[in-house]
Design an enzyme around this catalytic site. Sequence first.
Site, PDB file in Angstrom:
ATOM      1  N   ASN A  47     101.913  50.070  22.255  1.00 29.31           N
ATOM      2  CA  ASN A  47     101.656  51.103  23.697  1.00 29.31           C
ATOM      3  C   ASN A  47     100.669  52.164  23.793  1.00 29.31           C
ATOM      4  OD1 ASN A  47     100.601  48.486  25.254  1.00 29.31           O
ATOM      5  ND2 ASN A  47     102.299  49.041  27.219  1.00 29.31           N
ATOM      6  N   ARG A 372      86.292  40.918  22.075  1.00 25.87           N
ATOM      7  CA  ARG A 372      87.254  40.652  21.390  1.00 25.87           C
ATOM      8  C   ARG A 372      87.395  38.953  20.998  1.00 25.87           C
ATOM      9  NH1 ARG A 372      89.344  45.587  22.197  1.00 25.87           N
ATOM     10  NH2 ARG A 372      89.575  46.708  23.528  1.00 25.87           N
ATOM     11  N   ARG A 402      87.257  49.244  21.721  1.00 25.91           N
ATOM     12  CA  ARG A 402      88.081  49.836  20.312  1.00 25.91           C
ATOM     13  C   ARG A 402      88.936  49.219  19.444  1.00 25.91           C
ATOM     14  NH1 ARG A 402      90.385  53.589  24.362  1.00 25.91           N
ATOM     15  NH2 ARG A 402      88.249  54.709  23.562  1.00 25.91           N
ATOM     16  N   HIS A 432      80.888  44.486  28.381  1.00 33.33           N
ATOM     17  CA  HIS A 432      81.973  44.113  28.668  1.00 33.33           C
ATOM     18  C   HIS A 432      82.502  42.298  29.244  1.00 33.33           C
ATOM     19  CE1 HIS A 432      86.820  44.718  30.010  1.00 33.33           C
ATOM     20  NE2 HIS A 432      86.680  44.642  28.930  1.00 33.33           N
ATOM     21  N   TYR A 465      97.465  35.623  28.265  1.00 43.11           N
ATOM     22  CA  TYR A 465      96.610  35.927  29.235  1.00 43.11           C
ATOM     23  C   TYR A 465      96.495  35.529  30.354  1.00 43.11           C
ATOM     24  CZ  TYR A 465      95.213  40.503  25.936  1.00 43.11           C
ATOM     25  OH  TYR A 465      95.407  41.953  25.215  1.00 43.11           O
ATOM     26  N   ARG A 566      97.925  46.381  37.483  1.00 43.52           N
ATOM     27  CA  ARG A 566      98.154  46.670  36.245  1.00 43.52           C
ATOM     28  C   ARG A 566      98.842  47.317  35.304  1.00 43.52           C
ATOM     29  NH1 ARG A 566      95.979  43.843  31.622  1.00 43.52           N
ATOM     30  NH2 ARG A 566      95.989  45.786  30.663  1.00 43.52           N
TER      31      ARG A 566
END
Length: 685
Positions: A47, A372, A402, A432, A465, A566
Amino acid sequence: MTPETLPTYFNRDLSWLSFNRRVLLEAANPDTPLYERIRFLAIFSSNLDEFSRVRMPALLALGSLGTAENDGVDTLVLPTVQHQVLQDQEAFGQLLSGQILPELRRQGIHLLYREPIPVDCEPAITDYFFARVLGFLQPVWLDQTATNPLPIPDNALYFTVSLVESGSPNPFRYALLNIPRTALPRFFRLPPTGDQQVIVFLDDVIRQHLPTVFPGYTIAGCYSIKINRNADISIADEFSGDIDEKIARMLEQRKSGLPTRFLYDAAMPPELLDHLARYFALTRHELIAGGRYHTLSDLASLPDPTSGRLNYRPQPPLPHPDLQGTESIFARIDRRDHLLHPPYQSYDAVLRFFNEAAIDPYVQEISVTLYRVATESLLVNALISAARNGKKVTAFVELKARFDEANNLKWGSRLKEAGVRLVYSIPALKVHAKTALVERQQNGQIQRYGILSTGNFNETTARFYTDHVLLTAHPALTSELAMVFEYLKSRRQPALYPPLSFEHLLVAPFNLMNRFIALIDREIAHQKAGRAARITVKLNNLQERTMIDKLYEASQAGVRIELIVRAICTLVPGVAGLSETITVRRIVDRYLEHGRVFIFHNNGQPETYLGSADWMNRNLYRRIEVCFPVYNAQFQAEIRNLIDCQLADNTQARFIDQHLAMLPVLNQEQPVRSQEAIYAGFQSN
C-alpha cells in the site's frame, strides 16, 4: 474541542494513511496467526509503495502552488504526510524486528535479517548463487560525469556498491547492481537442519558474493536503494488511434517516470547519498531513509515450512444451495434470481454462468465488462471458447485499470485473436462497472440473463474479497443493462450521446448521483415529518463533497447514519451541529471488505442497492458505474443481516473519531467477529 476547531473534511491522504496504519495494527495483533500477521505487513508495504507512486506525485507537484485544495489534494499537507509516512515505516521496522522475527524463531523458522550468514549455510547458498542467481546480475559503473544515468525502473531493487581498486589513486568507485526479485524468488529456503529452518533474502545471497561480481576490488560498502516513480500517468484520450498502443507506450513511460521517492539504506554515507542525488537529479523531498531491505511486500511470498499451521483456519467457500447439479443455470435463473456472497459462498456459479453460455446452443450473444481479471482467467477463456463456438461476444476491456494494464492488454489480444468484438476504454472515462449480459433464443423468444456485481470478474480475488453478485432475468434490469452495453459500444462521451433514461439501474455519470441525493432527501423528509428515517452505507472510499454535504444535511435534520468505510473517508463524524448522528466504522480482517451497499430505510419500507461505485470524485464523474436495486425481499433480508452483523462487530471493527483516530468498539459483553459470524451463518443454512 468546539466544532469550529474541527475540520469540516478530513484530508484525503491522511485518511488513507490512517487506513494503512489499521492494516499495520492487524500485523501487530497477537491474536492473528503469525503468517497472517506477516501477510498484513506485506499489504502495508505494498500500500505504501502505491501511495508513493500515485499520491505523492500530486502532493509534490502541487506543493508549490500555495492553494489549500486542488481536486482533493491539500497542497499544504506534504510535510505532515511525509512525517506520518516516516513514523509508519519506523513502526513497521520495530514490529518486524521486535515481534515477528522472534516469534518466527520460536516456531523454528530463522529468517536472516540484518545478520551474517551462518558458516554452515554458506555451501548451499554458494551453490544457489552460481547455479541460479549469477546469470541475472548486471553491474553498471556509476560515472560521476555521466550525462545519461542508468534509468532504474520503477519499484526495482538495486545495490549501490562502494569499491576500492588496488593501486588506484581514487578512494572509491561506485557501481549499481540489480537485485533480480522479479526473475527469482525473493527468499531462498535452505535445507532444514535440526529443528531450525533457515530462510535467506535474495539480497543477502548476492551480498555474500560481491567479490565474485567485482573481481580485483575490495568491497567497502553495499547499500540497497529503490526508486518509486510517478505511476499516475494519464493517456491523452482521443477518438482516433489505437488505445492499446497508447497503453503499451504508457507502461514503458511508467518505468522511467519522474521519481517520487528514493528509498535508501539509512547506513549509507552522506557523500554517497549526495553523489546519487546528483546522478539521478533527485530533490530533497524525494530522499527517504529506509532499512537494509526494501519492497517488503515480498513478505507475502515468505516460504512456509509449517504447511499452513500458522495461517487462518481453513474456511472453504460454501456451495450455493440452489446452483448445483446438472440442471442448466439459465433454467434456474428463469425460475428466480440468485444472490451470491463470495468469498463466503463459492464463485463457481459465476464461472458456470459463462461456461454454460459458451457451449449452450441457444445462446446467441454475450457482453461483459472486464476491469481486473485473473492472471490465468478461466472466465476469459470461456469467452474465447464462446467466440470460437460461433457466439457473438463483446468484451469491454478497461485498459486504464491502474497496475492491471499489462494483464488486460494480454487478455485483450487473446480475445481479439479468438474473434471477440473488443471494445477498449472510453475517452476520459474508466469503465468500472461489473456487469455481464447473455441473450438466449429459445422457442422464438429472446431471453436476457444478467450479472450485476459489486466486484470484478476475477476468480482469484473472489477468494478473499467480500462482494455480492446478482444473477437475474428480471426484464427491467436486463433491458436497462442492454442499454448500458449499447452505450459502451459507442465509446462516446456522455455529453455527446443521446440522454439515457434509467428507471431501475443507477448508472454514473448519468443518473446515479442524482438518485442517491434524492434517496437521502427522502430520508430527511421522513425525519422532519416525524417518521422513521435511517441511512446505512458501506463503501470502500468516501470523499466526494456533494455527497458528504448531503449526509451532513441529513444528520443536521436528525437522520441516523451508519457508515462502514474501509479506507479513505474524508467525512468527519460525530461533530455537534454538523454530523453528530453519523458514525463511521472500519473493518479489517482476513477478507478485504469490497462490496458497496446502500440501504435507505424509508419509514419501514427500505430500499437496498448494491453496486460498483464508491462516493469518490472519480467514481461519480469520471467512471461508468452501475448500482442496482435489490427487489427480492429474501435478498434484502440477507443484505440487512450481513450489514447488521458488521455493525455489531466489536473485534475487528474500529470507530473513526473526530480526530481521525481509530477507537475500539467498547461493547465487549459478547465478542462478535463479523466475518466469522457471516461464514457460520451461511454454513448453517
